[in-house]
Design a protein around this motif. Structure first.
Motif, mmCIF file in Angstrom:
data_model
loop_
_atom_site.group_PDB
_atom_site.id
_atom_site.type_symbol
_atom_site.label_atom_id
_atom_site.label_comp_id
_atom_site.label_asym_id
_atom_site.label_seq_id
_atom_site.Cartn_x
_atom_site.Cartn_y
_atom_site.Cartn_z
ATOM 1 N N ARG A 255 -22.078 -2.154 21.021
ATOM 2 C CA ARG A 255 -22.631 -1.339 20.179
ATOM 3 C C ARG A 255 -23.827 -1.742 19.493
ATOM 4 O O ARG A 255 -24.608 -0.955 19.172
ATOM 5 C CB ARG A 255 -21.315 -0.678 19.230
ATOM 6 C CG ARG A 255 -20.160 0.078 19.731
ATOM 7 C CD ARG A 255 -19.285 0.339 18.764
ATOM 8 N NE ARG A 255 -19.732 1.074 17.519
ATOM 9 C CZ ARG A 255 -19.300 1.034 16.458
ATOM 10 N NH1 ARG A 255 -18.442 0.148 16.048
ATOM 11 N NH2 ARG A 255 -19.727 1.662 15.571
ATOM 12 N N SER A 256 -23.863 -2.846 19.070
ATOM 13 C CA SER A 256 -25.014 -3.403 18.373
ATOM 14 C C SER A 256 -26.280 -3.190 19.353
ATOM 15 O O SER A 256 -27.344 -2.721 18.914
ATOM 16 C CB SER A 256 -24.857 -5.061 17.929
ATOM 17 O OG SER A 256 -23.817 -5.123 17.241
ATOM 18 N N TYR A 257 -26.187 -3.606 20.650
ATOM 19 C CA TYR A 257 -27.142 -3.383 21.300
ATOM 20 C C TYR A 257 -27.562 -1.985 21.620
ATOM 21 O O TYR A 257 -29.043 -1.563 21.547
ATOM 22 C CB TYR A 257 -26.760 -4.006 22.929
ATOM 23 C CG TYR A 257 -27.601 -3.163 24.137
ATOM 24 C CD1 TYR A 257 -28.877 -3.818 24.177
ATOM 25 C CD2 TYR A 257 -26.955 -1.990 24.865
ATOM 26 C CE1 TYR A 257 -29.606 -3.316 25.402
ATOM 27 C CE2 TYR A 257 -27.610 -1.571 25.913
ATOM 28 C CZ TYR A 257 -28.902 -2.157 26.229
ATOM 29 O OH TYR A 257 -29.912 -1.601 27.125
ATOM 30 N N GLU A 258 -26.580 -0.994 21.748
ATOM 31 C CA GLU A 258 -27.111 0.401 21.809
ATOM 32 C C GLU A 258 -27.684 0.896 20.479
ATOM 33 O O GLU A 258 -28.533 1.755 20.520
ATOM 34 C CB GLU A 258 -25.674 1.272 21.996
ATOM 35 C CG GLU A 258 -25.127 1.091 23.297
ATOM 36 C CD GLU A 258 -23.649 1.409 23.296
ATOM 37 O OE1 GLU A 258 -23.084 1.710 22.304
ATOM 38 O OE2 GLU A 258 -23.239 1.743 24.615
ATOM 39 N N ARG A 259 -27.252 0.215 19.141
ATOM 40 C CA ARG A 259 -27.909 0.748 17.907
ATOM 41 C C ARG A 259 -29.409 0.044 18.253
ATOM 42 O O ARG A 259 -30.285 1.032 17.635
ATOM 43 C CB ARG A 259 -27.191 0.110 16.939
ATOM 44 C CG ARG A 259 -27.864 0.566 15.658
ATOM 45 C CD ARG A 259 -27.768 2.234 15.477
ATOM 46 N NE ARG A 259 -28.462 2.787 14.293
ATOM 47 C CZ ARG A 259 -28.749 4.105 13.947
ATOM 48 N NH1 ARG A 259 -28.405 5.012 14.882
ATOM 49 N NH2 ARG A 259 -29.361 4.375 12.980
ATOM 50 N N PHE A 260 -29.604 -0.968 18.439
ATOM 51 C CA PHE A 260 -30.784 -1.572 18.743
ATOM 52 C C PHE A 260 -31.815 -0.755 19.491
ATOM 53 O O PHE A 260 -32.952 -0.566 19.350
ATOM 54 C CB PHE A 260 -30.943 -2.973 19.212
ATOM 55 C CG PHE A 260 -30.278 -4.174 18.304
ATOM 56 C CD1 PHE A 260 -30.383 -4.087 17.190
ATOM 57 C CD2 PHE A 260 -29.697 -5.222 18.951
ATOM 58 C CE1 PHE A 260 -29.625 -5.194 16.302
ATOM 59 C CE2 PHE A 260 -28.933 -6.219 18.143
ATOM 60 C CZ PHE A 260 -29.207 -6.126 16.705
#
Length: 480
Positions: A255-260
């Motif tokens: 989810r962090s990757y998707e938000r980045f």
């Protein structure tokens, strides 16, 4: 060897790269020959951890040694971070650490990840000097002021979080101008709250997400952050440790990757985990192996393949975050932990191994190119084994610097070495009959550094191989 056909081979990216931490506040640097023999293959990159606080009167002394009599109750209570100190920069030279370690790493066919915590008040000239230091080391991953949404490192206590973010963006700009071989790794908090759609301190670090080359989070599925000042106990009143579910760690990272990606206007960048493990202080030795394998299994089973690589923290540790625990009687001796066997199995899985593509047949002499651990041109020699060998060795007449692979195991040949015994490639992987194997040879720089006088020397090094070594294969003992 003249009877063997020889081909070019290109080494490229793995589906998921594996990097390894080697030395930190919790353990000393272990040389690459030892690590290679223990694990049987090189890594994409080896991660080193240093600090740079040249404006402090105690620097360049390691702070825990300079203040060894201080009443410290937490690892990060010193005036600056208790890492090895960066001896380069405007004030230093390149004959000391970390450059000695960096040369060792690159000679062994690996890239360097340099984690550097730095005083955000240093000058632009001091940043430029660091960039100049790194220009000869090929592809370098530079992780500046990691875990930047935390409150434990000294750099967060010397400015605001916006100041930390602005300093990172300035560092990126200068490094890109001076040393384009260096790729900047932003290690920020990511999404930590299951109910949140934003990364931690998104407003402050949004520009950093856009400016950096690589996105990263540090994720310990279990961690005892009170080490070494207390012991993690089940009935501890104020707990200094945590344990998360493997699935939650995986999902938060994704989810962090998707938000980045959203912050970056929908454009993807490589996503890595720069520190990854489960702390044996919390899980014990056996659950640690289960959690590490569980995370890697999730990576392999995810069809989206959104993740570029992780760094296992670390090889040898004074606590229980290592593949080995440092012997309390001798820092040069490691005590292998159960996670070593698990990790060794994982990194020899095809999913985590670099891709090899055979090219055309070649004749000698041949000029080999070393770009980095994911972009190198070597030699590939098919060899027919008539059975399980009792002797298998290569004899060289030159002073080449080589990485050699056969039967899944890698070997290093330094310029001074003349004979490389390959038999350990068969001890735990014996041949049950006749089999065709492939011998591969790559040529990383012998000095560990690139020649900037070459036209593309910042990115590539070259080595000419005049001829192949003599190979000796015997299928029975010398005397029966």
């Amino acid at each position: 060897m003249s009877d063997y056909k020889v081909y070019l081979v290109h080494m490229g990216k793995a589906k998921c790269a594996v990097d390894l931490g080697d030395g930190s506040e919790r353990g000393e640097y272990v040389d690459q020959d030892y690590i290679l023999h223990k694990l049987g293959r090189p890594h994409r990159s080896i991660s080193l951890m240093y600090c740079y606080y040249p404006l402090d009167k105690e620097f360049p002394g390691r702070i825990s040694e300079v203040m060894k009599d201080a009443d410290v109750k937490f690892q990060w209570d010193y005036p600056y971070d208790d890492y090895f100190t960066y001896k380069g920069g405007l004030e230093g030279n390149r004959d000391d650490e970390p450059f000695t370690c960096m040369r060792d790493i690159r000679r062994h066919g690996q890239d360097v990840t340099l984690t550097l915590t730095a005083d955000p008040n240093i000058s632009d000239e001091q940043i430029k000097a660091i960039a100049e230091d790194l220009k000869t080391f090929g592809r370098v991953f530079l992780r500046v002021n990691h875990e930047n949404t935390g409150n434990w490192f000294s750099f967060t206590k010397r400015t605001t979080y916006q100041g930390v973010a602005d300093f990172y963006c300035k560092f990126v700009k200068i490094v890109h101008e001076v040393a384009p071989n260096v790729q900047m790794v932003l290690c920020t908090g990511g999404i930590e709250d299951p109910n949140s759609e934003e990364i931690m301190m998104e407003k402050e670090f949004a520009q950093s997400v856009k400016d950096t080359d690589i996105w990263s989070v540090d994720k310990y599925m279990a961690l005892h952050w009170g080490w070494p000042f207390d012991v993690a106990l089940r009935d501890q009143k104020v707990k200094s440790y945590k344990r998360d579910r493997v699935e939650d760690t995986y999902n938060m990272t994704k989810r962090s990757y998707e938000r980045f990606k959203v912050i970056n206007g929908g454009v993807s960048k490589p996503m890595v985990m720069s520190e990854f493990n489960a702390d044996g202080d919390v899980t014990g030795a056996y659950d640690q192996t289960v959690m590490v394998r569980g995370f890697c299994d999730m990576l392999k089973e995810d069809p989206e393949q959104w993740f570029s690589g992780f760094t296992f923290y670390q090889f040898r540790d004074r606590g229980r975050l290592g593949l080995e625990i440092e012997d309390p009687n001798n820092q040069n001796v490691g005590i292998e932990q159960p996670v070593m066997k698990t990790y060794r199995e994982l990194i020899h899985d095809d999913f985590f191994k670099p891709e090899m593509k055979r090219g055309g047949e070649v004749s000698f002499p041949v000029k080999l190119r070393w770009g980095n651990s994911e972009d190198a041109d070597g030699l590939e020699i098919p060899i027919h084994f008539y059975g399980d060998p009792h002797f298998c060795e290569l004899t060289f007449e030159d002073e080449s610097n080589l990485m050699i692979e056969i039967n899944g195991k890698w070997f290093y040949k330094s310029p001074k070495a003349k004979v490389i015994d390959l038999m350990s490639a068969f001890y735990e992987n014996r041949l049950e009959g006749a089999k065709d194997l492939t011998l591969r040879i790559f040529a990383p720089p012998a000095s560990g550094e690139n020649d900037l006088n070459a036209e593309d020397g910042m990115f590539n090094s070259y080595q000419t191989i005049e001829k192949l070594p003599k190979i000796r294969i015997e299928y029975e003992p010398v005397a029966l």
